[in-house]
Scaffold this motif. Sequence first.
Motif, short mmCIF file in Angstrom:
data_model
loop_
_atom_site.label_atom_id
_atom_site.label_comp_id
_atom_site.label_asym_id
_atom_site.label_seq_id
_atom_site.Cartn_x
_atom_site.Cartn_y
_atom_site.Cartn_z
N LYS A 39 0.73 -1.19 0.09
CA LYS A 39 0.17 0.02 0.22
C LYS A 39 1.06 1.13 -0.01
O LYS A 39 1.81 1.17 0.74
CB LYS A 39 -0.88 -0.03 1.20
CG LYS A 39 -1.83 -1.11 1.42
CD LYS A 39 -2.81 -1.47 0.31
CE LYS A 39 -3.60 -2.32 0.57
NZ LYS A 39 -4.37 -2.88 -0.80
N THR A 81 -1.99 4.53 2.33
CA THR A 81 -3.24 4.99 1.54
C THR A 81 -3.95 3.48 1.48
O THR A 81 -3.42 2.65 0.81
CB THR A 81 -3.05 5.28 -0.01
OG1 THR A 81 -2.26 6.58 0.20
CG2 THR A 81 -4.36 5.82 -0.64
N TRP A 82 -5.08 3.54 2.03
CA TRP A 82 -5.87 2.09 2.25
C TRP A 82 -7.03 2.12 1.21
O TRP A 82 -6.96 0.83 0.48
CB TRP A 82 -6.14 1.73 3.71
CG TRP A 82 -5.20 1.57 4.69
CD1 TRP A 82 -4.74 2.65 5.58
CD2 TRP A 82 -4.37 0.38 5.07
NE1 TRP A 82 -3.58 2.14 6.39
CE2 TRP A 82 -3.43 0.94 6.03
CE3 TRP A 82 -4.04 -0.48 4.35
CZ2 TRP A 82 -2.54 0.03 6.21
CZ3 TRP A 82 -3.15 -1.41 4.53
CH2 TRP A 82 -2.39 -1.19 5.77
N ASP A 83 -7.71 2.80 1.26
CA ASP A 83 -8.92 2.79 0.37
C ASP A 83 -8.81 3.31 -0.97
O ASP A 83 -10.03 3.35 -1.74
CB ASP A 83 -9.96 3.65 1.01
CG ASP A 83 -9.58 5.25 1.71
OD1 ASP A 83 -8.50 5.11 2.24
OD2 ASP A 83 -10.32 5.79 1.80
N GLU A 84 -7.81 3.54 -1.89
CA GLU A 84 -7.72 3.79 -3.15
C GLU A 84 -7.88 2.31 -3.82
O GLU A 84 -7.52 1.38 -3.25
CB GLU A 84 -6.32 4.66 -3.55
CG GLU A 84 -6.45 6.05 -3.06
CD GLU A 84 -5.46 6.84 -3.88
OE1 GLU A 84 -4.82 6.44 -4.83
OE2 GLU A 84 -5.35 7.93 -3.24
N SER A 85 -8.38 2.43 -5.22
CA SER A 85 -8.45 1.22 -5.79
C SER A 85 -7.09 0.54 -6.28
O SER A 85 -6.01 1.13 -6.15
CB SER A 85 -9.07 1.68 -7.47
OG SER A 85 -8.28 2.46 -7.99
N SER A 86 -7.20 -0.91 -5.89
CA SER A 86 -6.07 -1.61 -5.98
C SER A 86 -6.00 -2.28 -7.36
O SER A 86 -6.92 -2.72 -7.82
CB SER A 86 -6.15 -2.56 -4.82
OG SER A 86 -5.80 -1.95 -3.75
N ARG A 87 -4.88 -2.90 -7.66
CA ARG A 87 -5.00 -3.78 -8.82
C ARG A 87 -5.19 -5.04 -8.05
O ARG A 87 -5.44 -5.28 -7.19
CB ARG A 87 -3.44 -3.97 -9.25
CG ARG A 87 -2.87 -2.50 -9.79
CD ARG A 87 -1.38 -2.63 -10.33
NE ARG A 87 -0.62 -3.30 -9.35
CZ ARG A 87 0.53 -2.71 -9.39
NH1 ARG A 87 1.14 -1.73 -9.67
NH2 ARG A 87 1.35 -3.75 -8.49
N ASN A 92 -1.51 -0.82 -4.50
CA ASN A 92 -2.24 0.36 -5.06
C ASN A 92 -1.29 1.67 -5.37
O ASN A 92 -1.65 2.85 -5.44
CB ASN A 92 -3.10 0.88 -4.06
CG ASN A 92 -2.61 1.66 -2.65
OD1 ASN A 92 -1.19 1.29 -2.59
ND2 ASN A 92 -3.40 1.95 -1.92
N ASP A 94 0.45 4.08 -7.67
CA ASP A 94 -0.01 4.78 -8.97
C ASP A 94 1.60 5.39 -9.42
O ASP A 94 2.00 6.45 -8.84
CB ASP A 94 -1.02 5.97 -8.77
CG ASP A 94 -1.39 6.67 -9.97
OD1 ASP A 94 -0.63 6.34 -10.75
OD2 ASP A 94 -2.09 7.27 -9.95
#
Length: 130
Positions: A39, A81-87, A92, A94
Motif C-alpha cells: 500500500k 493509502t488504504w482505500d484507493e483502488s487496488s490492482r 495500489n 500509482d
Amino acid sequence: MYEMYGNGLALTEKVLDFLWQRQTVSLNNVANVDTPGFKSQYITFEEELGKRITEANKGRRSARQSVYDAIGASQSWLNTTWDESSRLDGNNVDMDQEQVEIVRSAYEYQYMLNSFNNDINRLKSAARNF
C-alpha cells in the motif's frame, strides 16, 4: 541558534528535512510497485507546521522564541493509502502520481536549498561589511 540567525533558517532546515522524508517515501513506493499487497504511503507536515507557528504567534512568551520552539516541535506524519483502488495483486501504487510527487518534492527541495544559501550569503555579506 534563533538569536543569531532568526527563525527563517530554522524553518528552512525543518522543511528540508520534511521534503527529504517525502522524497524517501515516494522512492520507496516506486521501489515496491511490483510488490503484491503493498500500500502506498505519503508524508504530511504542512498543516501541523502551519498550525504550530500560528499558535506560537498567539503565545505569551516572546513570539520569536515561541515560533522557534514550534518549528522544532513540528513533525511529519507517515500515512498509508488504504482505500484507493487496488490492482488485482492488492498493490495500489500509482506510478504517474509517484513520479509527479518525486519531481515536485525535488523542485521544492531545490527551492528551499536556494533560499537557505541566499540567507547564508546575505549573512556573509553583512559580516564582511564590519
